[in-house]
Design a protein around this motif. Structure first.
Motif, short mmCIF file in Angstrom:
data_model
loop_
_atom_site.label_atom_id
_atom_site.label_comp_id
_atom_site.label_asym_id
_atom_site.label_seq_id
_atom_site.Cartn_x
_atom_site.Cartn_y
_atom_site.Cartn_z
N GLY A 21 68.74 27.28 6.01
CA GLY A 21 67.52 26.58 6.36
C GLY A 21 66.97 26.88 7.74
O GLY A 21 65.96 26.32 8.14
N ALA A 22 67.62 27.77 8.48
CA ALA A 22 67.15 28.11 9.82
C ALA A 22 65.95 29.06 9.75
O ALA A 22 65.78 29.78 8.77
N ILE A 23 65.15 29.02 10.79
CA ILE A 23 63.99 29.91 10.90
C ILE A 23 64.11 30.68 12.20
O ILE A 23 64.31 30.08 13.27
N TRP A 24 63.98 31.99 12.11
CA TRP A 24 63.95 32.85 13.30
C TRP A 24 62.60 33.55 13.31
O TRP A 24 62.22 34.17 12.32
N TRP A 25 61.90 33.46 14.41
CA TRP A 25 60.61 34.14 14.57
C TRP A 25 60.81 35.29 15.54
O TRP A 25 61.05 35.10 16.72
N LEU A 26 60.74 36.50 15.01
CA LEU A 26 60.91 37.72 15.80
C LEU A 26 59.61 38.50 15.78
O LEU A 26 58.91 38.53 14.78
N SER A 27 59.32 39.16 16.89
CA SER A 27 58.13 40.02 16.91
C SER A 27 58.42 41.28 17.70
O SER A 27 59.34 41.33 18.52
N LYS A 28 57.60 42.27 17.44
CA LYS A 28 57.74 43.57 18.09
C LYS A 28 57.07 43.51 19.46
O LYS A 28 56.04 42.89 19.63
N ARG A 29 57.67 44.16 20.43
CA ARG A 29 57.08 44.25 21.76
C ARG A 29 57.18 45.70 22.21
O ARG A 29 58.25 46.31 22.12
N GLU A 30 56.09 46.23 22.66
CA GLU A 30 56.10 47.58 23.23
C GLU A 30 56.31 47.43 24.72
O GLU A 30 55.61 46.68 25.39
N LYS A 31 57.28 48.13 25.24
CA LYS A 31 57.50 48.13 26.69
C LYS A 31 57.67 49.55 27.16
O LYS A 31 57.81 50.47 26.35
N SER A 32 57.66 49.74 28.44
CA SER A 32 57.67 51.10 28.98
C SER A 32 58.89 51.91 28.56
O SER A 32 58.81 53.12 28.42
N SER A 33 60.01 51.26 28.31
CA SER A 33 61.21 51.99 27.91
C SER A 33 61.31 52.18 26.40
O SER A 33 62.31 52.65 25.90
N GLY A 34 60.28 51.78 25.66
CA GLY A 34 60.28 51.93 24.21
C GLY A 34 60.13 50.59 23.53
O GLY A 34 60.03 49.56 24.18
N PRO A 35 60.10 50.61 22.21
CA PRO A 35 59.89 49.37 21.48
C PRO A 35 61.06 48.40 21.63
O PRO A 35 62.20 48.81 21.83
N GLY A 36 60.76 47.13 21.55
CA GLY A 36 61.79 46.11 21.63
C GLY A 36 61.44 44.96 20.71
O GLY A 36 60.40 44.96 20.06
N VAL A 37 62.30 43.98 20.66
CA VAL A 37 62.09 42.81 19.83
C VAL A 37 62.13 41.57 20.72
O VAL A 37 62.98 41.45 21.58
N VAL A 38 61.20 40.67 20.48
CA VAL A 38 61.15 39.41 21.20
C VAL A 38 61.56 38.30 20.23
O VAL A 38 61.04 38.24 19.11
N VAL A 39 62.48 37.46 20.65
CA VAL A 39 62.83 36.27 19.88
C VAL A 39 61.88 35.18 20.35
O VAL A 39 62.00 34.66 21.45
N ARG A 40 60.90 34.84 19.53
CA ARG A 40 59.87 33.86 19.90
C ARG A 40 60.36 32.44 19.71
O ARG A 40 60.03 31.56 20.49
N ALA A 41 61.13 32.18 18.65
CA ALA A 41 61.65 30.84 18.39
C ALA A 41 62.80 30.90 17.41
O ALA A 41 62.87 31.80 16.59
N VAL A 42 63.71 29.95 17.54
CA VAL A 42 64.79 29.75 16.57
C VAL A 42 64.86 28.25 16.32
O VAL A 42 64.97 27.47 17.27
N MET A 43 64.75 27.87 15.06
CA MET A 43 64.86 26.46 14.69
C MET A 43 65.90 26.31 13.61
O MET A 43 65.86 27.01 12.60
N GLU A 44 66.84 25.40 13.83
CA GLU A 44 67.85 25.10 12.83
C GLU A 44 67.45 23.82 12.10
O GLU A 44 66.67 23.03 12.64
N PRO A 45 67.97 23.59 10.90
CA PRO A 45 67.54 22.46 10.09
C PRO A 45 67.63 21.10 10.80
O PRO A 45 66.80 20.23 10.59
N ASP A 46 68.63 20.91 11.66
CA ASP A 46 68.79 19.61 12.33
C ASP A 46 67.71 19.37 13.40
O ASP A 46 67.56 18.27 13.90
N LEU A 47 66.91 20.38 13.73
CA LEU A 47 65.81 20.23 14.69
C LEU A 47 64.48 19.96 14.01
O LEU A 47 63.50 19.65 14.67
#
Length: 77
Positions: free
Chosen positions: A50-76
């Protein structure tokens, strides 16, 4: 379930999709996908039911990366 993380990312067209993509699944596959995206290596991370992870792509000078925008678990929710 039972699919390699790279196959999930290919089906989601990560990182090239121009659309928002929602991936729903089970352990251990989702944990492995999250580990590959965030840490850059296949590992067995645990994602609670039931958890939700919101990940998005980020371009940075050293190459592509991933940003963790939010993490919500069911108890939240």
């Amino acid at each position: 379930t039972g699919v390699e993380p790279e196959s999930i990312l290919a089906a989601a067209k990560w990182p090239d999709s121009r659309e928002t993509v929602l991936v729903v699944g089970h352990q251990p596959t989702l944990g492995r996908v999250a580990a590959l995206l965030v840490a850059g290596q296949d590992a067995e991370w645990w994602i609670p039911k039931g958890a939700i992870w919101w990940l998005s792509k980020r371009e940075k000078s050293s190459g592509p990366g991933v940003v963790v925008r939010a993490v919500m678990e069911p108890d939240l929710m």
